[in-house]
Scaffold this motif. Structure first.
Motif, PDB file in Angstrom:
ATOM      1  N   PRO A   2       0.812  -1.210   0.000  1.00 53.95           N
ATOM      2  CA  PRO A   2       0.000   0.000   0.000  1.00 53.95           C
ATOM      3  C   PRO A   2       0.848   1.263   0.000  1.00 53.95           C
ATOM      4  CG  PRO A   2       0.313  -0.704   2.228  1.00 53.95           C
ATOM      5  CD  PRO A   2       1.058  -1.687   1.349  1.00 53.95           C
ATOM      6  N   HIS A  29       1.977  -5.377   6.603  1.00 49.79           N
ATOM      7  CA  HIS A  29       2.300  -6.756   6.210  1.00 49.79           C
ATOM      8  C   HIS A  29       1.586  -7.780   7.101  1.00 49.79           C
ATOM      9  CE1 HIS A  29       4.540 -10.141   4.673  1.00 49.79           C
ATOM     10  NE2 HIS A  29       4.935 -10.436   5.900  1.00 49.79           N
ATOM     11  N   LYS A  34      -0.256  -7.217   3.332  1.00 51.85           N
ATOM     12  CA  LYS A  34       0.311  -6.526   2.172  1.00 51.85           C
ATOM     13  C   LYS A  34       1.779  -6.896   2.004  1.00 51.85           C
ATOM     14  CE  LYS A  34      -3.626  -4.581   1.742  1.00 51.85           C
ATOM     15  NZ  LYS A  34      -4.610  -5.325   0.979  1.00 51.85           N
ATOM     16  N   ALA A  39       5.496  -1.703  -0.044  1.00 50.62           N
ATOM     17  CA  ALA A  39       4.824  -0.769   0.871  1.00 50.62           C
ATOM     18  C   ALA A  39       5.619   0.531   0.922  1.00 50.62           C
ATOM     19  CB  ALA A  39       4.700  -1.378   2.270  1.00 50.62           C
ATOM     20  N   VAL A  67      -5.400   1.067   0.397  1.00 47.20           N
ATOM     21  CA  VAL A  67      -5.350  -0.355   0.054  1.00 47.20           C
ATOM     22  C   VAL A  67      -6.351  -0.619  -1.064  1.00 47.20           C
ATOM     23  CG1 VAL A  67      -4.628  -1.060   2.375  1.00 47.20           C
ATOM     24  CG2 VAL A  67      -7.054  -1.006   1.816  1.00 47.20           C
ATOM     25  N   THR A  71      -9.853  -6.089  -0.331  1.00 41.26           N
ATOM     26  CA  THR A  71      -8.766  -7.000   0.032  1.00 41.26           C
ATOM     27  C   THR A  71      -8.597  -7.169   1.539  1.00 41.26           C
ATOM     28  OG1 THR A  71      -7.096  -5.241  -0.086  1.00 41.26           O
ATOM     29  CG2 THR A  71      -7.487  -6.533  -2.104  1.00 41.26           C
ATOM     30  N   GLN A 118      -3.949  -2.441 -10.192  1.00 40.09           N
ATOM     31  CA  GLN A 118      -4.188  -3.605  -9.340  1.00 40.09           C
ATOM     32  C   GLN A 118      -5.196  -4.538  -9.994  1.00 40.09           C
ATOM     33  OE1 GLN A 118      -1.468  -3.386  -7.795  1.00 40.09           O
ATOM     34  NE2 GLN A 118      -2.326  -4.039  -5.851  1.00 40.09           N
TER      35      GLN A 118
END
Length: 125
Positions: A2, A29, A34, A39, A67, A71, A118
């Protein structure tokens, strides 16, 4: 992903900025699942901060993490917010309750990195 933007009302410090970047990368994470390798954390220090129209002399912060929509669950986001607040409180040595954290969902076709959305990454996988 992100992307995490942080503004801190405190004296500018490389040590603080590094500790905040480490904290938020790790939480993105562990709590939001993520990829830590992509990041990004942008830490800025504010010279002036107003709450209720008055300049405060206490430490405070604003965190916004973007984000990909869909998700993360509500529970994952809530845990991230709670742990980020506690972590910032520890790093800064206490903060005002008017410290804010926003988890912002962005549509997968509205953002990406490396020139690919994405949405594209999801379809390709």
């Amino acid at each position: 992903m992100p992307y995490i933007n942080v503004r801190i009302a405190d004296k500018k410090s490389q040590e603080t900025a590094s500790a905040v970047a480490t904290l938020l990368t790790n939480l993105a994470h562990t709590e939001l699942k993520k990829n830590r390798e992509v990041a990004a954390v942008d830490v800025q220090f504010a010279e002036y901060w107003f709450v209720g129209g008055k300049n405060i002399d206490k430490k405070t912060f604003y965190i916004e993490i973007k984000v990909t929509a869909g998700t993360n669950t509500r529970d994952e986001k809530a845990k991230f917010i709670q742990q980020a607040y506690e972590g910032m409180k520890n790093i800064l040595g206490g903060v005002t309750s008017t410290s804010y954290i926003v988890v912002k969902d962005v549509a997968p076709d509205d953002w990406g990195f490396g020139g690919k959305t994405q949405g594209y990454r999801y379809i390709k996988a």
